[in-house]
Design a protein around this motif. Structure first.
Motif, PDB file in Angstrom:
ATOM      1  N   ALA A 154       0.853  -1.187   0.000  1.00 23.33           N
ATOM      2  CA  ALA A 154       0.000   0.000   0.000  1.00 23.33           C
ATOM      3  C   ALA A 154       0.887   1.234   0.000  1.00 23.33           C
ATOM      4  O   ALA A 154       2.065   1.178   0.371  1.00 23.33           O
ATOM      5  N   ASP A 156       0.695   5.906   0.239  1.00 19.45           N
ATOM      6  CA  ASP A 156      -0.017   7.151   0.522  1.00 19.45           C
ATOM      7  C   ASP A 156       0.524   8.177  -0.466  1.00 19.45           C
ATOM      8  O   ASP A 156       1.723   8.435  -0.486  1.00 19.45           O
ATOM      9  N   SER A 201      -3.363  -0.747   4.794  1.00 18.65           N
ATOM     10  CA  SER A 201      -3.370   0.580   4.190  1.00 18.65           C
ATOM     11  C   SER A 201      -2.405   1.440   4.990  1.00 18.65           C
ATOM     12  O   SER A 201      -2.175   1.194   6.183  1.00 18.65           O
ATOM     13  N   ASP A 203      -1.847   5.536   5.882  1.00 20.79           N
ATOM     14  CA  ASP A 203      -2.456   6.862   5.815  1.00 20.79           C
ATOM     15  C   ASP A 203      -1.730   7.760   6.800  1.00 20.79           C
ATOM     16  O   ASP A 203      -1.927   7.656   8.011  1.00 20.79           O
ATOM     17  N   TRP A 236      -8.731  -2.476   4.175  1.00 14.85           N
ATOM     18  CA  TRP A 236      -8.394  -2.393   2.753  1.00 14.85           C
ATOM     19  C   TRP A 236      -8.362  -0.971   2.237  1.00 14.85           C
ATOM     20  O   TRP A 236      -7.469  -0.584   1.491  1.00 14.85           O
ATOM     21  N   GLU A 237      -9.379  -0.196   2.544  1.00 11.55           N
ATOM     22  CA  GLU A 237      -9.550   1.121   1.934  1.00 11.55           C
ATOM     23  C   GLU A 237      -9.528   2.190   3.008  1.00 11.55           C
ATOM     24  O   GLU A 237     -10.549   2.515   3.621  1.00 11.55           O
ATOM     25  N   ALA A 402      -7.267  -1.588  -6.250  1.00 16.10           N
ATOM     26  CA  ALA A 402      -6.681  -2.506  -5.266  1.00 16.10           C
ATOM     27  C   ALA A 402      -6.459  -3.873  -5.898  1.00 16.10           C
ATOM     28  O   ALA A 402      -7.143  -4.830  -5.605  1.00 16.10           O
TER      29      ALA A 402
END
Length: 405
Positions: A154, A156, A201, A203, A236-237, A402
């Motif tokens: 993943a 950002d 993920s 972030d 996941w999101e 994804a």
């Protein structure tokens, strides 16, 4: 096999003439796919139309983490980013670069440019090593030292990092890799694990990670090394301080800090967040239709075509690659632009040959529990080797999707 996976495989299988694989390979791949609660395949062959209202419109030890401030960098392109075979269109269809690999598996937005995950094939998982390159905003291709296998990644778009989980001596570790420095920025131990596949993920300062099947989910501050349980339904999101989850069976977007529900809709499907977290695409698994919602206002825009035909730009626009053009649409205004695209002519990469070690099953009637026990306790089973040969061809991959799910 889930209904969604069945639909995807059926669509991809039309017209293919694939020789029967070795039974052991099928079992291995089936076990791997059961671990994934979503599988996304990008494929597109027609022009795009947007419909609104019915009209076209510091490397650290495992006990903690420190990191230097993020290096200054050029913001990622806000144009469509996609790949065909090993050719990456990193700033719309007019700018392309070639990665030294057979196929692109997925594309990640970072503040330093587009990070490319590639390998011997375009499969989301399996198929050998996953190798990485950074394509800078100027088009330079920098091969990274990062090599992984059978794990999820993943990024950002506001940071120069790629994150992933890794099992080391029975412990789940979160790794944050700096694509500019080409080295680990942090490695945090989360806790014991029995798996080797970890959805996640990243972030800002937080990596949200799921510990395999039933090891729970965690929010990891990769800068200070703290680890806290994450009690939501999905990791996941998550982007821009928003998380796409399910609440009482309804697709929902929440605020990660407060847990407040920001957006919720009735019906089947799930939300796929834009890289900046401002928009959420509702993917309807039953009908194959999708809408894009503005998380703040709740207004929606319907998309024509299959949900997996659409990718995200780094700033939250949607795009679709057609036979001869790329259409990019602003989900807030409905305004769309098109740019010409010529699919590159690429050599056939040839079939992929894999060798597997699988639990031996004398009567071929062994159930899932038998195989799961063998994988958990290898010394309790006999193992045999088998080979699988699978066709391989150039495929389209869209950024913002994804693919590793």
């Amino acid at each position: 096999m889930t209904e969604r996976l069945s639909q995807l495989l059926a669509g991809e299988a039309d017209g293919l003439d694939v020789p029967p694989p070795a039974p052991a390979a099928v079992l291995r791949q089936g076990r791997g796919l059961r671990r994934r609660n979503r599988m996304v395949i990008g494929a597109c062959s027609v022009a795009a139309v947007l419909v609104i209202g019915g009209g076209v419109a510091a490397l650290s030890g495992s006990d903690g983490s420190t990191a230097a401030p993020d290096p200054a960098s050029t913001p990622p392109s806000t144009n469509a980013v996609f790949a065909y075979g090993n050719q990456v269109f990193y700033d719309g269809p007019g700018h392309s670069a070639s990665v030294e690999d057979k196929a692109v598996k997925s594309l990640f937005f970072t503040s330093a440019g587009v990070v490319v995950r590639a390998g011997d094939n375009a499969w989301s998982d399996g198929g050998g090593e996953q190798r990485f390159s950074l394509i800078t905003p100027g088009g330079a291709v920098n091969r990274l030292g990062l090599v992984t296998e059978e794990t999820v990644h993943a990024s950002d778009p506001g940071q120069p990092y790629v994150a992933y989980g890794e099992a080391v001596d029975g412990q789940l570790q979160v790794v944050v890799y700096d694509a500019v420095a080409d080295q680990e920025a942090a490695r945090i131990t989360v806790g014991p694990t029995k798996d080797n596949w970890f959805p996640l993920s990243i972030d800002g300062d937080t990596v949200y990670i799921q510990n395999g099947y039933d090891g729970g989910a965690f929010a990891v501050d990769w800068r200070d090394g703290s680890v806290e349980p994450w009690d939501q339904s999905s990791v996941w999101e998550i982007a821009g301080g928003h998380a796409a989850v399910t609440v009482d069976g309804a697709p929902t977007v929440i605020d990660t800090a407060s847990g407040e529900e920001l957006l919720s809709v009735d019906g089947a499907g799930y939300f796929d967040l834009s890289p900046d977290g401002r928009y959420a695409q509702l993917v309807d698994e039953e009908s194959g239709k999708s809408k894009v919602y503005d998380v703040a206002s709740g207004s929606s825009t319907a998309l024509e075509g299959q949900p997996y035909d659409w990718g995200w730009t780094a700033d939250g626009q949607v795009f679709k690659v057609g036979k001869s053009d790329v259409t990019t649409c602003n989900p807030a205004t409905g305004a769309c632009t098109t740019a010409p695209y010529a699919k590159p002519t690429l050599p056939d990469p040839g079939p992929v040959t894999e060798t597997f070690s699988e639990p031996a099953c004398a009567d071929l009637n062994c159930g899932p529990d038998y195989y799961d026990n063998c994988y958990d306790h290898p010394d309790q089973c006999e193992w045999v080797s088998s080979t699988s040969v699978t066709d391989n061809s150039p495929e389209l991959r869209l950024a913002g999707r994804a693919y590793e799910s």
